[in-house]
Motif scaffolding. Structure first.
Motif, mmCIF file in Angstrom:
data_model
loop_
_atom_site.group_PDB
_atom_site.id
_atom_site.type_symbol
_atom_site.label_atom_id
_atom_site.label_comp_id
_atom_site.label_asym_id
_atom_site.label_seq_id
_atom_site.Cartn_x
_atom_site.Cartn_y
_atom_site.Cartn_z
ATOM 1 N N SER A 549 -67.216 10.507 20.815
ATOM 2 C CA SER A 549 -65.965 9.725 20.277
ATOM 3 C C SER A 549 -66.269 9.632 18.749
ATOM 4 O O SER A 549 -67.109 9.582 18.361
ATOM 5 C CB SER A 549 -65.961 8.311 21.056
ATOM 6 N N THR A 550 -65.041 9.334 18.332
ATOM 7 C CA THR A 550 -64.902 9.203 16.897
ATOM 8 C C THR A 550 -64.041 7.996 16.390
ATOM 9 O O THR A 550 -63.294 7.402 17.284
ATOM 10 C CB THR A 550 -64.310 10.438 15.881
ATOM 11 N N VAL A 551 -64.467 7.317 15.359
ATOM 12 C CA VAL A 551 -63.933 6.148 15.018
ATOM 13 C C VAL A 551 -63.197 6.072 13.708
ATOM 14 O O VAL A 551 -63.876 6.631 12.567
ATOM 15 C CB VAL A 551 -64.713 4.916 14.991
ATOM 16 N N ALA A 552 -61.945 6.036 13.454
ATOM 17 C CA ALA A 552 -61.347 6.075 12.099
ATOM 18 C C ALA A 552 -60.591 4.886 12.163
ATOM 19 O O ALA A 552 -59.295 4.684 12.353
ATOM 20 C CB ALA A 552 -60.383 7.168 12.050
ATOM 21 N N PRO A 553 -61.015 3.772 11.331
ATOM 22 C CA PRO A 553 -60.252 2.522 11.404
ATOM 23 C C PRO A 553 -58.927 2.338 10.801
ATOM 24 O O PRO A 553 -58.357 1.658 11.123
ATOM 25 C CB PRO A 553 -61.473 1.432 10.618
ATOM 26 N N ILE A 562 -61.399 10.499 21.877
ATOM 27 C CA ILE A 562 -62.649 10.958 22.507
ATOM 28 C C ILE A 562 -62.450 12.537 22.858
ATOM 29 O O ILE A 562 -61.473 12.890 23.155
ATOM 30 C CB ILE A 562 -62.777 10.317 24.025
ATOM 31 N N HIS A 563 -63.183 13.172 22.446
ATOM 32 C CA HIS A 563 -63.348 14.726 22.194
ATOM 33 C C HIS A 563 -64.125 15.381 23.346
ATOM 34 O O HIS A 563 -65.430 14.999 23.696
ATOM 35 C CB HIS A 563 -63.551 15.429 21.045
ATOM 36 N N GLN A 564 -63.692 16.523 23.933
ATOM 37 C CA GLN A 564 -64.655 17.328 25.068
ATOM 38 C C GLN A 564 -64.744 18.669 24.266
ATOM 39 O O GLN A 564 -63.963 19.390 23.731
ATOM 40 C CB GLN A 564 -63.507 17.576 26.264
ATOM 41 N N LEU A 565 -66.219 18.813 24.165
ATOM 42 C CA LEU A 565 -66.613 19.823 23.490
ATOM 43 C C LEU A 565 -66.413 21.090 24.160
ATOM 44 O O LEU A 565 -66.246 22.405 23.435
ATOM 45 C CB LEU A 565 -68.319 19.544 23.382
ATOM 46 N N THR A 566 -66.752 21.336 25.642
ATOM 47 C CA THR A 566 -66.508 22.492 26.489
ATOM 48 C C THR A 566 -65.015 22.952 26.244
ATOM 49 O O THR A 566 -64.933 24.244 26.499
ATOM 50 C CB THR A 566 -66.944 22.522 27.678
ATOM 51 N N HIS A 568 -62.487 21.733 24.057
ATOM 52 C CA HIS A 568 -61.920 21.575 22.660
ATOM 53 C C HIS A 568 -60.462 20.650 22.935
ATOM 54 O O HIS A 568 -59.593 21.053 22.417
ATOM 55 C CB HIS A 568 -61.592 22.867 21.997
ATOM 56 N N GLN A 569 -60.577 19.565 23.774
ATOM 57 C CA GLN A 569 -59.533 18.743 23.912
ATOM 58 C C GLN A 569 -59.774 17.432 23.632
ATOM 59 O O GLN A 569 -60.892 17.045 23.246
ATOM 60 C CB GLN A 569 -59.319 18.811 25.311
ATOM 61 N N THR A 570 -58.916 16.841 22.859
ATOM 62 C CA THR A 570 -58.923 15.418 22.408
ATOM 63 C C THR A 570 -57.823 14.487 23.019
ATOM 64 O O THR A 570 -56.864 14.793 23.405
ATOM 65 C CB THR A 570 -58.839 15.376 20.835
ATOM 66 N N GLN A 571 -58.509 13.311 23.583
ATOM 67 C CA GLN A 571 -57.927 12.383 24.182
ATOM 68 C C GLN A 571 -57.719 11.141 23.556
ATOM 69 O O GLN A 571 -58.489 10.798 22.621
ATOM 70 C CB GLN A 571 -58.205 12.052 25.553
ATOM 71 N N GLN A 572 -56.698 10.365 23.418
ATOM 72 C CA GLN A 572 -56.446 9.072 22.815
ATOM 73 C C GLN A 572 -56.445 7.817 24.135
ATOM 74 O O GLN A 572 -55.546 7.579 24.885
ATOM 75 C CB GLN A 572 -55.034 9.131 22.265
ATOM 76 N N PRO A 573 -57.497 7.329 24.309
ATOM 77 C CA PRO A 573 -57.598 6.413 25.352
ATOM 78 C C PRO A 573 -56.836 4.925 25.158
ATOM 79 O O PRO A 573 -56.370 4.631 26.517
ATOM 80 C CB PRO A 573 -59.141 5.979 25.538
ATOM 81 N N PHE A 574 -56.341 4.649 24.144
ATOM 82 C CA PHE A 574 -55.738 3.605 23.822
ATOM 83 C C PHE A 574 -54.389 3.666 23.175
ATOM 84 O O PHE A 574 -54.420 4.446 22.113
ATOM 85 C CB PHE A 574 -56.559 2.339 23.085
ATOM 86 N N LYS A 575 -53.351 3.382 23.867
ATOM 87 C CA LYS A 575 -52.031 3.419 23.187
ATOM 88 C C LYS A 575 -51.645 2.478 22.015
ATOM 89 O O LYS A 575 -51.002 2.747 21.055
ATOM 90 C CB LYS A 575 -50.865 3.066 24.150
ATOM 91 N N LYS A 576 -52.585 1.253 22.084
ATOM 92 C CA LYS A 576 -52.284 0.212 20.869
ATOM 93 C C LYS A 576 -53.729 -0.516 20.794
ATOM 94 O O LYS A 576 -54.248 -1.149 21.840
ATOM 95 C CB LYS A 576 -51.184 -0.701 21.372
#
Length: 746
Positions: A549-553, A562-566, A568-576
């Motif tokens: 997971s990465t944090v960009a304030p 949240i990124h999946q290495l195997t 190469h997908q990226t998910q946004q867990p929170f809409k707001k």
């Protein structure tokens, strides 16, 4: 004796003259007052009182004649003559009949000349006074006039010559040195002898008043000598046994005022009404209530001290270091809300800027703070101190500096130890990532990047050698080929390449782009780049090593990804996001996800996609976060110097709040095997605590401070220690700071 009495009477009359009332005429000098005269004055006062009741003067005079004994003819005639002088000759006259033309009560009207309101005097003797007031006269330098007279007409500037004319006029006038120029009138004014004497005394630094004596003799109002007989042997003065005429007149004046109703005497038992106060915030009528038995009056404010003076002594004035330290402290930690300052005069003191705020806070304290009497308890203070074990019984924990890693040229913001415990990775502001051998302190390899390195984290999976690096707007995955075995390197290479094959078939997220490195970057060891929209502050791994997971304030709603290495997908867990995200962390054993905003820590269930709990930290700004290896406890560090321990099974509020640092806390960390945790702050110190978590749910965690590593890092630009990291297997602590150094304590 007659002469003595006359002198004493004269003294008495002189004393009474100072307090005489205006409406009573003064007595003539040299006139003696006999007892008969005093009686006549009393009779006149009584007669005046009878006038107020509406009786006629004749009736009152007849009553007085009947009461008094017979006197000589001369005396009666003199008294009647005096009475006629006081009686109005027209008293009782019919108001419908006109008075005589020429009388004392109908004087002839005098005619005065009519006043001309428009009067313009041409007399040359009158002076035109300048009425501009107290203003700088240089304002009129560009005008032909110097002001205005009382009629509003301009006063023209007097003709002035050049410097030679001034010099010649000075030589011709022997009194020129006695004159001074009046800029308001534009003329030279000759000074008087008194004014010259004042100027001469001022030049000599003396008091302008020549009659002032600064060395007058001291007047002994009180004496330390004990008198044998306090009473005086002097004869009694006459005023002690003769009634005072002045007091009698004052009393009669008060009596007349009472009779006329101008003075109303108070009734017995009169109590003035109490002022009524109304509650502005209550619509209903306030009913008066009695004071409570336990009521305590509000405490008074402290009296001002010497340092609150506008000209305090030198020992109360702070130095520059104390002023700088006071400005860096929080408002709650400052011993005083002001700094002593020195002014030349009281008129130069500015208004206090915090006056309204302090009065408002005092009103809140008086309104909200309960004041109740408490009975004093006789308790031994030592019994209140918790019995903690000795630090010697809690070993092992780091106590001394073992190895120092030197080589970075900028602030070392992040460090990480690989799962095997052999290699240490560090990221610095010099745009480099270095890998060190922990046993020897030798730098094995260096990676040069384009941006400042904010976070470096080793993958938790021992079968995959991968290092995640956050720099600027991207996250790089590095494979260190030089330090690992060929089998581990080959396996890690295939693991990282498999994601590009899977990403071609899947949909891409526009907020994160997976890219392959350039050939030069590939030769350096970089295998994957993940480009984001904003600068990345933190990278953290899931326990299995496939997700990170990465944090960009600054990315607002997409601050947490949240990124999946195997794949190469990226998910946004929170809409707001609920606030600015500071840190995130995966649960070590459960599908839980912790998100720390500015003031709260929220626990989410990723499997159910719901909010589990919200921790109320009570701090102003969270700086760091870490989860206990057991998963039931949590610690946070804040910029307001607090470290909070949360028991997730107990409450949403802190179980313990520790405040051992003097500056902002930058990092906190749990040890994965030993019951230890540490914190570092901008004061350069590293605090080490023993934190034992028991399996018994009825027993609270044991928190004991065991060691303070003072001045572990030097302060540079108000920054000290920036990161702490525990060794995965040994009780070793690794810290980095703003002094470009990395230190290992064992």
């Amino acid at each position: 004796m007659a002469s003595d009495d006359e002198d004493m009477d004269g003294d008495v009359e002189d004393d009474d003259d100072d307090d005489e009332v205006d409406e009573f005429p003064e007595e003539e000098e040299g006139q003696d007052m006999s007892a008969a005269d005093i009686e006549d004055e009393d009779e006149e006062d009584d007669s005046e009182g009878s006038y107020m009741e509406g009786d006629s003067i004749v009736d009152s005079q007849e009553e007085n004649d009947d009461d008094e004994p017979e006197k000589d003819g001369d005396e009666e005639e003199s008294d009647f003559d005096d009475l006629e002088d006081d009686i109005d000759p027209n008293f009782g006259h019919n108001l419908n009949e006109p008075l005589p033309e020429e009388s004392d009560y109908n004087p002839i009207k005098r005619e005065y000349p009519e006043i001309d309101p428009v009067y313009d005097s041409d007399s040359s003797t009158e002076e035109n006074e300048n009425t501009v007031g107290n203003i700088p006269m240089h304002w009129y330098d560009d005008y032909p006039h110097i002001g205005y007279d009382i009629d509003g007409k301009k006063i023209m500037r007097p003709a002035t010559g050049d410097e030679l004319d001034k010099f010649l006029s000075t030589m011709d006038d022997p009194d020129s040195w006695l004159s001074a120029h009046n800029y308001k009138e534009g003329q030279d004014v000759k000074l008087t002898a008194e004014e010259l004497e004042i100027i001469r005394r001022l030049e000599g630094s003396r008091i302008p008043d020549a009659d002032y004596n600064p060395y007058e003799d001291q007047v002994e109002f009180f004496t330390s000598k004990t008198e044998v007989m306090p009473l005086s042997a002097a004869p009694e003065p006459k005023r002690r046994f003769i009634p005072s005429k002045h007091e009698a007149k004052r009393i009669m004046k008060i009596v007349r005022a009472i009779r006329e109703g101008r003075i109303v005497p108070r009734k017995s038992g009169h109590v003035p009404p109490k002022p009524k106060f109304y509650n502005l915030w209550n619509d209903a009528e306030d009913k008066p209530r009695e004071e409570h038995v336990m009521h305590i009056t509000a405490p008074k404010m402290k009296l001002p001290t010497h340092d609150e003076s506008y000209n305090p002594p030198a020992e109360y004035l702070p130095t520059e270091e104390e002023i700088k330290e006071w400005n860096e402290m929080d408002k709650e930690d400052r011993p005083k809300n002001y700094l002593p300052q020195k002014y030349n005069a009281l008129r130069n003191v500015p208004g206090y800027g915090q006056f309204i705020q302090e009065r408002f806070e005092r009103c809140l304290d008086l309104y909200l703070a309960p004041r109740v009497r408490k009975n004093r308890l006789n308790i031994d203070p030592e019994s209140l101190i918790p019995k903690l074990p000795s630090p010697r019984d809690l070993q092992p924990f780091p106590t001394r500096l073992a190895i120092e890693f030197l080589g970075h040229e900028g602030r070392v913001r992040s460090t990480s130890v690989d799962p095997s415990g052999l290699w240490l990775a560090s990221g610095s502001d010099d745009k480099t990532v270095r890998i060190w051998e922990i046993a020897t302190g030798r730098c094995m390899t260096t990676y040069h990047l384009d941006e400042l390195v904010t976070s470096v984290v080793w993958g938790p999976n021992k079968d995959i050698a991968v290092l995640a690096v956050a720099c600027g707007y991207k996250v790089g995955l590095i494979l260190p080929e030089k330090i690992f075995s060929p089998e581990l390197t080959l396996h890690s290479e295939e693991y990282l390449k498999a994601g590009f094959a899977n990403s071609a078939a899947s949909e891409t997220n526009p907020k994160a782009t997976w890219k392959q490195p350039t050939p030069a970057e590939f030769d350096q060891g970089i295998r994957v780049w993940v480009h984001l929209q904003k600068a990345v502050k933190q990278v953290t791994w899931h326990r299995k090593g496939d997700y990170f997971s990465t944090v960009a304030p600054d990315a607002n709603n997409s601050a947490v990804l949240i990124h999946q290495l195997t794949k190469h997908q990226t998910q946004q867990p929170f809409k707001k996001n609920k606030g600015a995200v500071q840190r995130v962390m995966f649960h070590p054993t459960k599908p839980m996800f912790f998100v720390a905003t500015q003031r709260y820590v929220r626990q989410y269930n990723l499997q159910r996609q719901e909010l589990v709990k919200t921790m109320q930290t009570g701090v102003k700004w969270i700086s760091s976060l870490d989860v206990h290896p057991g998963g039931d406890n949590l610690i946070i560090g804040s910029y307001d110097k607090r470290l909070c321990w949360f028991d997730l099974d107990l409450s949403s509020k802190p179980y313990k709040t520790l405040r051992y640092h003097q500056q902002a806390i930058r990092s906190v960390a749990y040890h994965k095997r030993y019951p230890l945790f540490a914190s570092c702050a901008d004061d350069g110190n590293v605090q080490i605590f023993h934190g034992m978590v028991y399996n018994d749910l009825l027993q609270n965690p044991l928190i004991v401070p065991v060691k303070i590593l003072k001045n572990a890092h030097e302060r540079v630009d108000a920054l000290g220690a920036l990161c702490v990291e525990w060794h995965p297997t040994q009780p070793w602590l690794i810290s980095s700071g703003a002094d470009h150094a990395i230190k290992l304590f064992s």
